[in-house]
Design a protein around this motif. Structure first.
Motif, short mmCIF file in Angstrom:
data_model
loop_
_atom_site.label_atom_id
_atom_site.label_comp_id
_atom_site.label_asym_id
_atom_site.label_seq_id
_atom_site.Cartn_x
_atom_site.Cartn_y
_atom_site.Cartn_z
N PHE A 78 7.80 0.62 -6.10
CA PHE A 78 8.40 0.79 -4.78
C PHE A 78 8.03 -0.43 -3.96
CE2 PHE A 78 8.06 2.67 -0.43
CZ PHE A 78 9.39 3.01 -0.27
N GLU A 79 9.02 -1.17 -3.49
CA GLU A 79 8.76 -2.40 -2.75
C GLU A 79 8.77 -2.16 -1.26
OE1 GLU A 79 10.39 -6.96 -2.28
OE2 GLU A 79 11.10 -5.74 -3.94
N ILE A 80 7.75 -2.70 -0.60
CA ILE A 80 7.64 -2.62 0.86
C ILE A 80 8.20 -3.92 1.42
CG2 ILE A 80 6.00 -2.29 2.75
CD1 ILE A 80 4.13 -0.98 0.75
N ASP A 82 7.12 -6.37 3.12
CA ASP A 82 6.38 -7.62 3.01
C ASP A 82 6.35 -8.16 1.58
OD1 ASP A 82 4.62 -5.94 1.72
OD2 ASP A 82 2.95 -6.26 3.12
N GLY A 83 7.08 -7.51 0.66
CA GLY A 83 7.16 -7.97 -0.72
C GLY A 83 6.16 -7.31 -1.65
N THR A 84 5.24 -6.56 -1.10
CA THR A 84 4.25 -5.85 -1.90
C THR A 84 4.93 -4.72 -2.65
OG1 THR A 84 2.61 -6.27 -0.19
CG2 THR A 84 2.07 -4.60 -1.81
N THR A 85 4.56 -4.56 -3.92
CA THR A 85 5.08 -3.42 -4.67
C THR A 85 3.95 -2.44 -4.93
OG1 THR A 85 4.73 -4.56 -6.77
CG2 THR A 85 6.92 -4.72 -5.80
N VAL A 86 4.30 -1.17 -4.86
CA VAL A 86 3.35 -0.09 -5.06
C VAL A 86 3.88 0.74 -6.22
CG1 VAL A 86 2.32 1.94 -4.00
CG2 VAL A 86 2.80 -0.06 -2.61
N LEU A 87 3.01 1.10 -7.14
CA LEU A 87 3.40 1.95 -8.27
C LEU A 87 3.22 3.41 -7.86
CD1 LEU A 87 4.37 2.13 -11.18
CD2 LEU A 87 1.97 2.07 -11.90
N LEU A 88 4.32 4.11 -7.76
CA LEU A 88 4.29 5.52 -7.37
C LEU A 88 4.23 6.39 -8.62
CD1 LEU A 88 6.96 5.52 -4.52
CD2 LEU A 88 4.48 5.31 -4.32
N LYS A 89 3.03 6.88 -8.91
CA LYS A 89 2.81 7.76 -10.06
C LYS A 89 2.41 9.12 -9.54
CE LYS A 89 1.02 6.45 -13.76
NZ LYS A 89 0.24 6.02 -14.91
N LYS A 90 2.68 10.15 -10.29
CA LYS A 90 2.36 11.52 -9.90
C LYS A 90 0.89 11.62 -9.50
CE LYS A 90 2.81 16.29 -11.28
NZ LYS A 90 3.38 17.23 -12.23
N ASN A 91 0.67 12.27 -8.35
CA ASN A 91 -0.65 12.54 -7.76
C ASN A 91 -1.36 11.32 -7.18
OD1 ASN A 91 -0.54 15.32 -8.28
ND2 ASN A 91 -1.22 14.98 -10.38
N SER A 92 -0.71 10.14 -7.19
CA SER A 92 -1.32 8.98 -6.54
C SER A 92 -1.12 9.10 -5.03
CB SER A 92 -0.73 7.68 -7.07
OG SER A 92 0.65 7.60 -6.80
N GLN A 93 -2.04 8.54 -4.25
CA GLN A 93 -1.96 8.58 -2.80
C GLN A 93 -1.86 7.16 -2.26
OE1 GLN A 93 -4.68 12.55 -2.24
NE2 GLN A 93 -4.92 10.93 -0.77
N HIS A 94 -1.05 7.00 -1.20
CA HIS A 94 -0.80 5.68 -0.65
C HIS A 94 -0.71 5.75 0.86
CE1 HIS A 94 0.22 4.40 -4.75
NE2 HIS A 94 0.91 5.54 -4.82
N PHE A 95 -0.96 4.64 1.52
CA PHE A 95 -0.82 4.49 2.96
C PHE A 95 0.36 3.55 3.17
CE2 PHE A 95 -2.55 3.12 7.18
CZ PHE A 95 -2.60 4.38 7.74
N LEU A 96 1.53 4.11 3.55
CA LEU A 96 2.77 3.34 3.59
C LEU A 96 3.42 3.40 4.97
CD1 LEU A 96 4.31 4.60 0.23
CD2 LEU A 96 3.19 2.41 0.64
N PRO A 97 4.33 2.43 5.25
CA PRO A 97 5.08 2.50 6.50
C PRO A 97 5.91 3.78 6.55
CG PRO A 97 5.38 0.36 5.45
CD PRO A 97 4.66 1.23 4.47
N ARG A 98 5.82 4.48 7.66
CA ARG A 98 6.50 5.77 7.82
C ARG A 98 7.99 5.66 7.54
NH1 ARG A 98 5.81 10.44 10.88
NH2 ARG A 98 3.82 9.69 11.64
N TRP A 99 8.66 4.71 8.17
CA TRP A 99 10.13 4.63 8.05
C TRP A 99 10.56 4.29 6.63
CZ3 TRP A 99 13.04 0.49 6.57
CH2 TRP A 99 12.37 -0.74 6.48
#
Length: 115
Positions: A78-80, A82-99
């Motif tokens: 999942f790309e934010i 600013d170009g950063t990519t985050v791997l969204l795997k089941k049960n992982s937790q992240h701090f992401l932009p709301r919108w």
């Protein structure tokens, strides 16, 4: 005029489709509601970049632009903005932009973790 202001408020409260119980009590105002709904949708598409800006999403300003979310199922990268990519795997937790993650929350990929 007061009645039209109340009908405009219904759009913000219920969204673009009014419940049948409310529509039943409207007559000529339905046409005004539909024009207002289209005008608001056109405006929201014209602001906020290529995706538009849903002004009806948060009727109260959010306390934070970032939220903590938990992934409910494997999604992949999942790309934010600013170009950063985050791997969204089941049960992982992240701090992401709301919108950026609101649509994934509605799709059931993420859930908002309330602190």
């Amino acid at each position: 005029y007061d009645r039209l202001l109340r009908i405009r408020a219904l759009r913000w409260e219920y969204g673009s489709v009014l419940p049948n119980a409310i529509q039943f009590h409207m007559s000529a105002e339905v046409e005004w509601f539909n024009r207002y709904k289209k005008s608001l949708a056109t405006y929201m598409r014209s602001v906020g970049g290529e995706e538009g800006l849903d002004l009806t999403q948060d009727l109260k300003p959010p306390k934070s632009l970032y939220i903590e979310v938990r992934c409910l199922r494997d999604y992949g990268e999942f790309e934010i903005d600013d170009g950063t990519t985050v791997l969204l795997k089941k049960n992982s937790q992240h701090f992401l932009p709301r919108w950026k993650c609101e649509q994934l929350i509605r799709q059931g990929v993420l859930e908002h973790i309330l602190s």
